[in-house]
Write an enzyme that holds these catalytic residues in place. Structure first.
Site, PDB file in Angstrom:
ATOM      1  N   TYR A  98     -10.618   2.143   5.949  1.00 25.98           N
ATOM      2  CA  TYR A  98      -9.601   2.005   4.928  1.00 25.98           C
ATOM      3  C   TYR A  98     -10.251   0.848   4.147  1.00 25.98           C
ATOM      4  O   TYR A  98     -10.698   0.078   4.474  1.00 25.98           O
ATOM      5  CB  TYR A  98      -8.447   1.288   5.742  1.00 25.98           C
ATOM      6  N   SER A  99     -10.175   1.112   2.554  1.00 23.05           N
ATOM      7  CA  SER A  99     -10.656   0.315   1.488  1.00 23.05           C
ATOM      8  C   SER A  99      -9.694   0.187   0.535  1.00 23.05           C
ATOM      9  O   SER A  99      -9.801   1.156  -0.124  1.00 23.05           O
ATOM     10  CB  SER A  99     -12.243   0.683   1.371  1.00 23.05           C
ATOM     11  N   ASN A 100      -9.169  -0.759   0.316  1.00 22.69           N
ATOM     12  CA  ASN A 100      -8.409  -0.904  -1.229  1.00 22.69           C
ATOM     13  C   ASN A 100      -9.077  -0.656  -2.354  1.00 22.69           C
ATOM     14  O   ASN A 100      -8.583  -0.361  -3.370  1.00 22.69           O
ATOM     15  CB  ASN A 100      -7.524  -2.434  -0.951  1.00 22.69           C
ATOM     16  N   ALA A 114     -10.606 -16.355   0.562  1.00 27.36           N
ATOM     17  CA  ALA A 114     -10.280 -17.806   0.361  1.00 27.36           C
ATOM     18  C   ALA A 114      -9.143 -17.905  -0.654  1.00 27.36           C
ATOM     19  O   ALA A 114      -8.310 -18.680  -0.291  1.00 27.36           O
ATOM     20  CB  ALA A 114     -11.509 -18.513  -0.005  1.00 27.36           C
ATOM     21  N   SER A 128       0.897  -1.203  -0.039  1.00 29.01           N
ATOM     22  CA  SER A 128       0.157   0.098  -0.113  1.00 29.01           C
ATOM     23  C   SER A 128       0.750   1.272  -0.018  1.00 29.01           C
ATOM     24  O   SER A 128       0.226   2.353  -0.032  1.00 29.01           O
ATOM     25  CB  SER A 128      -0.901   0.035   1.361  1.00 29.01           C
ATOM     26  N   GLY A 179       2.799  -0.462   4.127  1.00 25.60           N
ATOM     27  CA  GLY A 179       2.141  -1.560   3.409  1.00 25.60           C
ATOM     28  C   GLY A 179       2.578  -2.767   3.520  1.00 25.60           C
ATOM     29  O   GLY A 179       3.792  -3.254   3.849  1.00 25.60           O
TER      30      GLY A 179
END
Length: 383
Positions: free
Chosen positions: A198-200, A159, A93, A336
């Site tokens: 926080y969201s990618n 998964a 990140s 990150g």
């Protein structure tokens, strides 16, 4: 094996976490005492490698006395090859400040505005299940106040990325649009602008906006606008390349709780991280990037001020966060992680003192003592 959303967000690449130094409001920077030959930093690195069972660690720091680099531990646990500060590694990140910088450059050029909606640039992509791109601004993407679900928290992606299944799926290719669609199959976690999380997915969307505005891939724009002008010879946006350029260490992962023992995950397809976490770099390049950014070499003053102004709901800046250490020094930067790699890059607001470090393992969490050691001259806790 089931993973909590906290575990998944810590994983990065596909799920980078913003880290301990990204939520404190900015304070005036104090002088950084440091130590003779950065001995406190070296000691903190050695202690971290021993305490956390890390293979090795590399660091570069730049201050008024010059540039200093060091390495501890091994790059390869089989051969015992020592780590080298020249190595390339996946920065997870820490990709996000690069992407945010490009968006802010595009604003400075008058090609977009941070208050533009996502719908304006990516019509129809963020829709359904309560998602509404017309209610989300580009600014909210960059400071994580959009409310868009993090695609790494999707059970299917979890998964694929954070269980032993990853070992057979790690070469799969994902498009940014594909990952966004996985995210918007879920309702938003809150209404845009009402909270911070926080969201990618936010930075996947930012990458897509860069591509829509410029007509070129986000990684190409990062290289054209940042990497080449600054001479960052160890930095690249690898696309779908599964290997790392030499020299590099082997990367080790416990699959974020999915494996009892560390596994070699050096090779993987970084498209799983995309514009949220795919860049490869070195500690020297990261210090050069952050120093140049803070000294105004990449952004006009107005955009740099926007980038370093804390946002609402404790959201920090745009692509950067800030924290004040126990000695009163305020540092800006990002951390990150991605499978087999964990990175921290920090700078003072004037860009005169920078630190970048990396460990070739993804289970390292407590980086704060390292920041305290470099900027305060002693390991410790944030004040």
């Amino acid at each position: 094996m089931k993973h909590s959303s906290r575990t998944v967000r810590h994983a990065v690449g596909a799920a980078a976490v913003a880290g301990a130094l990204t939520a404190v409001a900015a304070a005036p920077a104090a002088a950084a005492p440091g130590g003779p030959a950065h001995t406190a930093t070296r000691t903190a690195m050695e202690q971290a490698v021993q305490a956390s069972g890390l293979p090795g660690m590399v660091a570069t720091a730049v201050d008024g006395k010059g540039r200093w680099s060091t390495a501890v531990g091994v790059a390869d646990t089989t051969t015992g090859q020592p780590r080298s500060a020249r190595e390339r590694f996946r920065i997870g990140s820490v990709t996000k400040p690069f992407v945010a910088t490009v968006l802010l450059q595009l604003q400075a050029e008058g090609r977009l505005g941070l208050d533009d909606t996502v719908e304006r640039w990516l019509p129809g992509l963020v829709s359904g299940n309560g998602n509404d791109g017309s209610a989300i601004t580009l600014r909210q993407l960059l400071n994580h106040t959009s409310g868009v679900f993090d695609y790494g928290d999707d059970p299917g992606m979890g998964a694929s990325l954070f269980t032993p299944a990853f070992l057979t799926l790690r070469y799969d290719t994902y498009s940014l649009e594909q990952l966004v669609r996985i995210a918007v199959a879920h309702p938003p976690v809150f209404a845009p602008g009402t909270s911070h999380r926080y969201s990618n997915t936010n930075y996947l969307l930012a990458g897509l906006v860069i591509e829509r505005v410029t007509g070129r891939p986000w990684g190409e724009e990062v290289e054209r606008r940042i990497v080449r002008p600054l001479g960052l010879t160890g930095t690249s946006a690898p696309g779908t390349a599964t290997g790392l350029p030499r020299p590099h260490a082997r990367g080790y992962s416990t699959l974020f709780g999915g494996s009892a023992t560390p596994l070699d995950v050096t090779e993987l397809n970084p498209s799983m991280a995309g514009s949220a976490g795919a860049i490869v770099s070195t500690t020297a390049d990261l210090t050069r990037f952050l120093s140049a950014l803070m000294r105004g070499r990449l952004l006009p003053q107005a955009e740099l001020d926007e980038m370093t102004t804390p946002g609402p709901h404790g959201s920090g800046g745009l692509g950067l966060g800030a924290g004040t250490l126990s000695c009163g020094v305020t540092v800006w930067g990002h951390d990150g992680g991605i499978h087999g790699s964990s990175t921290l890059a920090l700078t003072t607001r004037d860009g005169r003192h920078t630190l970048a470090l990396n460990t070739n393992a993804d289970w390292f969490r407590d980086k704060l003592p390292l920041a305290e050691a470099e900027f305060c001259g002693r390991p410790g806790r944030a004040g």
